[in-house]
Structure formats: structure tokens, C-alpha cells
Design an enzyme around this catalytic site. Structure first.
Site, short mmCIF file in Angstrom:
data_model
loop_
_atom_site.label_atom_id
_atom_site.label_comp_id
_atom_site.label_asym_id
_atom_site.label_seq_id
_atom_site.Cartn_x
_atom_site.Cartn_y
_atom_site.Cartn_z
CB SER A 90 -0.90 0.01 1.23
OG SER A 90 -1.49 1.28 1.41
CB THR A 91 1.02 4.33 -1.88
OG1 THR A 91 1.77 3.56 -2.80
CG2 THR A 91 1.66 5.72 -1.75
CB THR A 93 -3.43 1.90 3.68
OG1 THR A 93 -4.60 1.92 2.85
CG2 THR A 93 -3.80 1.34 5.04
NE ARG A 141 -3.24 -2.40 1.50
CZ ARG A 141 -4.08 -1.53 0.95
NH1 ARG A 141 -4.86 -0.78 1.72
NH2 ARG A 141 -4.14 -1.41 -0.36
CG HIS A 168 -10.49 0.07 1.77
ND1 HIS A 168 -9.83 0.37 2.96
CD2 HIS A 168 -9.66 0.49 0.77
CE1 HIS A 168 -8.67 0.93 2.67
NE2 HIS A 168 -8.54 1.03 1.36
CG ASP A 263 -11.31 0.77 -6.42
OD1 ASP A 263 -10.18 1.30 -6.52
OD2 ASP A 263 -11.55 -0.16 -5.64
CB SER A 267 -8.47 -6.08 -6.22
OG SER A 267 -9.50 -5.13 -6.31
CG MET A 268 -2.56 -5.79 -4.96
SD MET A 268 -1.68 -5.13 -3.53
CE MET A 268 -2.91 -4.00 -2.89
#
Length: 354
Positions: A90-91, A93, A141, A168, A263, A267-268
Site C-alpha cells: 500500500s501507498t 494506507t 490490511r 475498506h 476504482d 485488485s491485488m
């Protein structure tokens, strides 16, 4: 006056490149606020009332005003430690949590999957109990919401959802603070979601109606929101007299919307589905064509990171785009969450209109 403040130093103290007035304060009994969140977990916004969520936003605005605008130093979390467990990189968060906790005088401790493997090298139960003995709270997370639920069950300290496959919540708090700052009120706004039926949409569905906001969401067939989340969202809409529209037509969802939201489509953990997803999401890019059917005061949100196929440059970098204030507000809202769960502090700023 909610607090008794005694100025210890009349001169500004230089901290982290900013001038702060150093003050000593003690938290008295709140005079205006009846909401008490100390000791709670934040796993999903469905566990919080509208007034409780509004309180966290109020506290966010208060901290932002006192620290950013007035230059005050508020060591509300002095002597406290935060464990940060990140199974996903994450950046926003990570940076918002680490800088925010430190700015409030606390000590954040970051743990990656190389440091801690939830439920692998050590059971979730044992991990929760060890963390409870060494930290004051944990922000995790993770891939699975069920892991958060287990941590919360076994821990004796607050557990905060930094992202899971299902929800989230801390992102949505930042979104709502951004919208409140822009529109001055949230009640009556129509949120238009165009994209995946993912954790962001789920968190909006668990909270928008509690503010009197309407939700129109378009997702491709096969990528709709979770059925149990949808059922509860329908209940919230009925209880609060708001509109909930779920469709597969992006323009139908955008019609009359005040806020266009999208979004990531991938997603990851979904990288193997990339080709399939890109094909399924054809026609879901947010463009000025999308905006033409929205309300005249439309704005745009994206939690980042963004890919051009999700929203074109014309919308993303337009004056209507609130994505960068939204990113900054991740910091103020997570600070408010930690302060509300760990202290008795109450806002001094007048309560905003929601």
C-alpha cells in the site's frame, strides 16, 4: 470550552519542518458529544450508526483544522503503539497511518508478510494475544475479512480494518470527508458507482443511506456486489428513505449523480483474471460522456492507484476531480479513527453539517 489548555511555551517549536504551538492539555468529559467509541473495533461500517460515523468525520475535520490550519501540536497518542500488519502492499494506507500516528505522538510498527504470516507460522489466536500485550491497537490490511474477525475476537485491543476482500471502511471515511468539504453537506447527494462490486462499493453500501445519500451502482454481469451486503443495503435504504439502484448500465448509474466514483478493475490477487476482467469491463470507463448525464455539480472520486482504462485523463485531471484531496484526507480520517478508539478526546471545532 471542551478542554482546559495551558500554554507551556509561548514560542513556536519547530517539529518536522512545521511550526507548532506546544500545548499541554487534558481531556475532560465531553460536553457536546454523546458518542463514545473508545475500545471499539473498526471492521466494517455496518457496525456503526450514522451518528458514530459522523462523529469520526467531525473528529477528522477537527484534527485537520487544529494541526494543518492552526499549526498546533497535539500529542494525543503519546506513549501508545500501533501494530501494522500488511499482507497487501500500500501507498496511501501505510503512509497515512504511519505519519498520522507519529504526528499524534505515537509509535507505529510496520510488519509485512516477511515479518508475520497470519495463521501460518503462528495461529491467529496466538498472534492476536501477543499483539495485545505489546501494542495499543492493530491496523491490518489483509486478504480475508475472516482473518480480521478472528483477530478482533481474540485480541483485547482495537482492531482496525486497513482493507480486506469484503470491506475498506477507512477509505470511505476519507471519501465522505472530502465530499463534506466540497458540498458542505452529504444529505441528499447521489453517489454513482461505475465499476467492480468490490470492497469499496460494499463499504459505501453499508454507510451511504445513514447519511441520507442515494446510491446508483453499475457493475458488469458477474461482478455484482455480495448478495448479503446487497440485502443489508436494501434494508438501510428503506429505513432511511433513500434510493438504491443496482444496474449493469453505467449511464443509468451516472444519470443525475452528484459524485461519479470508480476504482481499480483488477485488485491485488486478481492478476490472473486481468484479460477476462478487461473484457468484462468494456464500456465502464468514466469519461466526459459519462459526466454529461450526471448532475451539473458533478465531481469525481477514485481511491487510487488509477489506470487509464478506468477513467480517462480528461475527467481524472479535471477541476471536478477530487482524487488528490481525497488521498490527503486518508491521513486525517485514520488519525481520527485512532484517536476515537484509543482516547477520550472530543472535537473542539463546531460540528459540521452532514
Amino acid at each position: 470550552m471542551l478542554f482546559n489548555l495551558r500554554i507551556l511555551l509561548n514560542n513556536a517549536a519547530f517539529r518536522n519542518g512545521h511550526n507548532f504551538m506546544v500545548r499541554n492539555f487534558r481531556c475532560g468529559q465531553p460536553l457536546q458529544n454523546k458518542v463514545q467509541l473508545k475500545g471499539r473495533d473498526l471492521l466494517t461500517l455496518k457496525n456503526f450508526t450514522g451518528e458514530e460515523i459522523k462523529y469520526m468525520l467531525w473528529l477528522s475535520a477537527d484534527l485537520k483544522f487544529r494541526i494543518k490550519q492552526k499549526g498546533e501540536y497535539l500529542p494525543l497518542l503519546q506513549g501508545k503503539s500501533l501494530g501494522m500488519i500488511f499482507e497487501k502492499r500500500s501507498t496511501r494506507t501505510r503512509l497515512s497511518t504511519e505519519t498520522g500516528f507519529a504526528l499524534l505522538g505515537g509509535h507505529p510498527c510496520f510488519l509485512t508478510t516477511q515479518d508475520i504470516h497470519l495463521g501460518v507460522n503462528e495461529s491467529l489466536t496466538d498472534t492476536a494475544r501477543v499483539l495485545s500485550s505489546m501494542a495499543d491497537a492493530v491496523l491490518a490490511r489483509v486478504y480475508k475479512q475472516s482473518d480480521l474477525d478472528t483477530l478482533a475476537k481474540e485480541a483485547s485491543i482495537p482492531i482496525i480494518n486497513g482493507l480486506s476482500d469484503l470491506y475498506h471502511p477507512i477509505q470511505i471515511l476519507a471519501d465522505y470527508l472530502t465530499l463534506q468539504e466540497h458540498y458542505s453537506s452529504l444529505k441528499g447527494l447521489t453517489l454513482s458507482w461505475i465499476g467492480d462490486g468490490n470492497n469499496i462499493l460494499h463499504s459505501i453500501m453499508m454507510s451511504a443511506a445513514k447519511f441520507g445519500m442515494h446510491l446508483q451502482a453499475a457493475t458488469p454481469k458477474g461482478y455484482e456486489p455480495d448478495a448479503s451486503v446487497t440485502k443489508l443495503a436494501e434494508q438501510y435504504a428503506k429505513e432511511n428513505g433513500t434510493k438504491l439502484l443496482l444496474t449493469n448500465d453505467p449511464l443509468e448509474a451516472a444519470h443525475g449523480g452528484n459524485v461519479l466514483i470508480t476504482d481499480t478493475w483488477i485488485s491485488m490477487g486478481q492478476e490472473e483474471e486481468k484479460k477476462k476482467r478487461l473484457q468484462a469491463f468494456q464500456g465502464y470507463q468514466v469519461t466526459m460522456k459519462t459526466a454529461k448525464v450526471a448532475a451539473s455539480d458533478w465531481t469525481f472520486l477514485h481511491c487510487l492507484p488509477r489506470k487509464p482504462e478506468e477513467v480517462d485523463d480528461e475527467v481524472f485531471y479535471s477541476p471536478r476531480s477530487l482524487v488528490f484531496p481525497e488521498a490527503e484526507n486518508r491521513k486525517w480520517t485514520i488519525m481520527a479513527v485512532m484517536v476515537s478508539l484509543l482516547t477520550d478526546y472530543s472535537p473542539q471545532l463546531q460540528k459540521p453539517k452532514f
